[in-house]
Design a protein around this motif. Structure first.
Motif, PDB file in Angstrom:
ATOM      1  N   MET A 124       0.810  -1.090   0.227  1.00  0.00           N
ATOM      2  CA  MET A 124      -0.007  -0.044  -0.129  1.00  0.00           C
ATOM      3  C   MET A 124       0.929   1.220   0.245  1.00  0.00           C
ATOM      4  N   ASP A 125       0.340   2.224  -0.779  1.00  0.00           N
ATOM      5  CA  ASP A 125       1.384   3.558  -0.728  1.00  0.00           C
ATOM      6  C   ASP A 125       0.909   4.577  -0.264  1.00  0.00           C
ATOM      7  N   GLY A 126       0.267   4.447   1.316  1.00  0.00           N
ATOM      8  CA  GLY A 126      -0.246   5.515   1.980  1.00  0.00           C
ATOM      9  C   GLY A 126      -1.623   6.101   1.593  1.00  0.00           C
ATOM     10  N   GLU A 127      -2.300   5.199   0.814  1.00  0.00           N
ATOM     11  CA  GLU A 127      -3.716   5.507   0.621  1.00  0.00           C
ATOM     12  C   GLU A 127      -4.500   4.755   1.739  1.00  0.00           C
ATOM     13  N   LYS A 128      -5.401   5.614   2.195  1.00  0.00           N
ATOM     14  CA  LYS A 128      -6.475   5.003   2.952  1.00  0.00           C
ATOM     15  C   LYS A 128      -7.705   4.114   2.281  1.00  0.00           C
ATOM     16  N   ILE A 129      -8.055   2.814   3.109  1.00  0.00           N
ATOM     17  CA  ILE A 129      -9.001   1.960   2.496  1.00  0.00           C
ATOM     18  C   ILE A 129     -10.206   2.468   3.129  1.00  0.00           C
ATOM     19  N   ILE A 130     -11.072   2.862   2.423  1.00  0.00           N
ATOM     20  CA  ILE A 130     -12.594   3.162   2.925  1.00  0.00           C
ATOM     21  C   ILE A 130     -13.633   1.990   2.649  1.00  0.00           C
ATOM     22  N   VAL A 131     -14.080   1.745   3.749  1.00  0.00           N
ATOM     23  CA  VAL A 131     -15.138   0.431   3.901  1.00  0.00           C
ATOM     24  C   VAL A 131     -16.370   1.214   3.754  1.00  0.00           C
ATOM     25  N   GLU A 132     -17.314   1.144   2.681  1.00  0.00           N
ATOM     26  CA  GLU A 132     -18.479   1.659   2.627  1.00  0.00           C
ATOM     27  C   GLU A 132     -19.664   0.725   3.119  1.00  0.00           C
ATOM     28  N   VAL A 133     -20.378   1.115   4.027  1.00  0.00           N
ATOM     29  CA  VAL A 133     -21.584   0.333   4.587  1.00  0.00           C
ATOM     30  C   VAL A 133     -22.877   1.327   4.689  1.00  0.00           C
ATOM     31  N   PRO A 134     -23.796   0.602   4.704  1.00  0.00           N
ATOM     32  CA  PRO A 134     -24.914   1.567   4.860  1.00  0.00           C
ATOM     33  C   PRO A 134     -25.172   1.976   6.602  1.00  0.00           C
ATOM     34  N   ALA A 135     -25.443   3.184   6.596  1.00  0.00           N
ATOM     35  CA  ALA A 135     -25.457   4.054   7.689  1.00  0.00           C
ATOM     36  C   ALA A 135     -26.721   3.750   8.506  1.00  0.00           C
ATOM     37  N   THR A 136     -27.024   2.722   8.908  1.00  0.00           N
ATOM     38  CA  THR A 136     -28.466   2.264   9.433  1.00  0.00           C
ATOM     39  C   THR A 136     -28.232   2.662  10.752  1.00  0.00           C
ATOM     40  N   PRO A 137     -29.416   2.964  11.677  1.00  0.00           N
ATOM     41  CA  PRO A 137     -29.339   3.287  12.832  1.00  0.00           C
ATOM     42  C   PRO A 137     -28.575   2.300  13.977  1.00  0.00           C
ATOM     43  N   GLU A 138     -28.619   0.910  13.514  1.00  0.00           N
ATOM     44  CA  GLU A 138     -27.794  -0.156  14.152  1.00  0.00           C
ATOM     45  C   GLU A 138     -26.457  -0.019  13.939  1.00  0.00           C
ATOM     46  N   TYR A 139     -26.090   0.417  12.862  1.00  0.00           N
ATOM     47  CA  TYR A 139     -24.578   0.448  12.642  1.00  0.00           C
ATOM     48  C   TYR A 139     -24.009   1.895  13.240  1.00  0.00           C
ATOM     49  N   VAL A 140     -24.658   2.829  13.356  1.00  0.00           N
ATOM     50  CA  VAL A 140     -24.336   4.096  13.864  1.00  0.00           C
ATOM     51  C   VAL A 140     -24.055   3.968  15.453  1.00  0.00           C
ATOM     52  N   LEU A 141     -25.412   3.206  15.973  1.00  0.00           N
ATOM     53  CA  LEU A 141     -25.294   2.884  17.253  1.00  0.00           C
ATOM     54  C   LEU A 141     -24.149   2.154  17.524  1.00  0.00           C
ATOM     55  N   SER A 142     -23.921   1.023  17.161  1.00  0.00           N
ATOM     56  CA  SER A 142     -22.560   0.115  17.207  1.00  0.00           C
ATOM     57  C   SER A 142     -21.263   0.969  17.052  1.00  0.00           C
ATOM     58  N   VAL A 143     -21.077   1.872  16.339  1.00  0.00           N
ATOM     59  CA  VAL A 143     -20.106   2.680  16.089  1.00  0.00           C
ATOM     60  C   VAL A 143     -19.922   3.514  17.470  1.00  0.00           C
ATOM     61  N   PHE A 144     -20.872   4.182  18.189  1.00  0.00           N
ATOM     62  CA  PHE A 144     -20.962   4.774  19.480  1.00  0.00           C
ATOM     63  C   PHE A 144     -20.909   3.970  20.324  1.00  0.00           C
ATOM     64  N   GLN A 145     -21.296   2.767  20.623  1.00  0.00           N
ATOM     65  CA  GLN A 145     -20.896   1.571  21.648  1.00  0.00           C
ATOM     66  C   GLN A 145     -19.503   1.381  21.687  1.00  0.00           C
ATOM     67  N   ASP A 146     -18.821   0.907  20.602  1.00  0.00           N
ATOM     68  CA  ASP A 146     -17.501   0.804  20.319  1.00  0.00           C
ATOM     69  C   ASP A 146     -16.567   1.707  20.970  1.00  0.00           C
ATOM     70  N   GLN A 147     -16.980   3.129  20.547  1.00  0.00           N
ATOM     71  CA  GLN A 147     -16.168   4.297  21.043  1.00  0.00           C
ATOM     72  C   GLN A 147     -16.189   4.416  22.572  1.00  0.00           C
ATOM     73  N   HIS A 148     -17.544   4.226  22.888  1.00  0.00           N
ATOM     74  CA  HIS A 148     -17.919   4.591  24.180  1.00  0.00           C
ATOM     75  C   HIS A 148     -16.906   3.578  25.347  1.00  0.00           C
ATOM     76  N   ARG A 149     -17.003   1.984  24.666  1.00  0.00           N
ATOM     77  CA  ARG A 149     -16.161   1.097  25.484  1.00  0.00           C
ATOM     78  C   ARG A 149     -14.512   1.703  25.515  1.00  0.00           C
ATOM     79  N   GLN A 150     -14.142   2.111  24.238  1.00  0.00           N
ATOM     80  CA  GLN A 150     -12.546   2.307  24.225  1.00  0.00           C
ATOM     81  C   GLN A 150     -12.288   3.555  25.094  1.00  0.00           C
ATOM     82  N   ILE A 151     -13.262   4.499  25.045  1.00  0.00           N
ATOM     83  CA  ILE A 151     -13.001   5.626  25.918  1.00  0.00           C
ATOM     84  C   ILE A 151     -12.920   5.277  27.525  1.00  0.00           C
TER      85      ILE A 151
END
Length: 72
Positions: free
Chosen positions: A1-28
């Motif tokens: 890889m030459d410094g480019e970022k890989i972006i994974v696209e997924v639908p931003a469903t309410p469940e997906y957004v909540l899972s992101v917040f839950q994961d960040q909440h646990r990490q914090i």
């Protein structure tokens, strides 16, 4: 890889957004308190409850921090 970022696209469903917040909440919590959160974030969790769990004093700094984190 030459410094480019890989972006994974997924639908931003309410469940997906909540899972992101839950994961960040646990990490914090793990980084700042060396423990898991007292309560898991759910669809019923209010911003006020979230704010108190994270020891945020006011909603405006919380909103600004999330705007910065999400690139708004």
């Amino acid at each position: 890889m030459d410094g480019e970022k890989i972006i994974v696209e997924v639908p931003a469903t309410p469940e997906y957004v909540l899972s992101v917040f839950q994961d960040q909440h646990r990490q914090i919590f793990l980084l700042e308190h060396d423990m898991l959160p007292r309560e898991e974030l759910t669809f019923e969790t209010t911003v006020e409850e979230w704010q108190w769990q994270c020891d945020y004093l006011e909603w405006r700094p919380l909103g600004r921090a999330w705007n910065d984190a999400w690139g708004d």
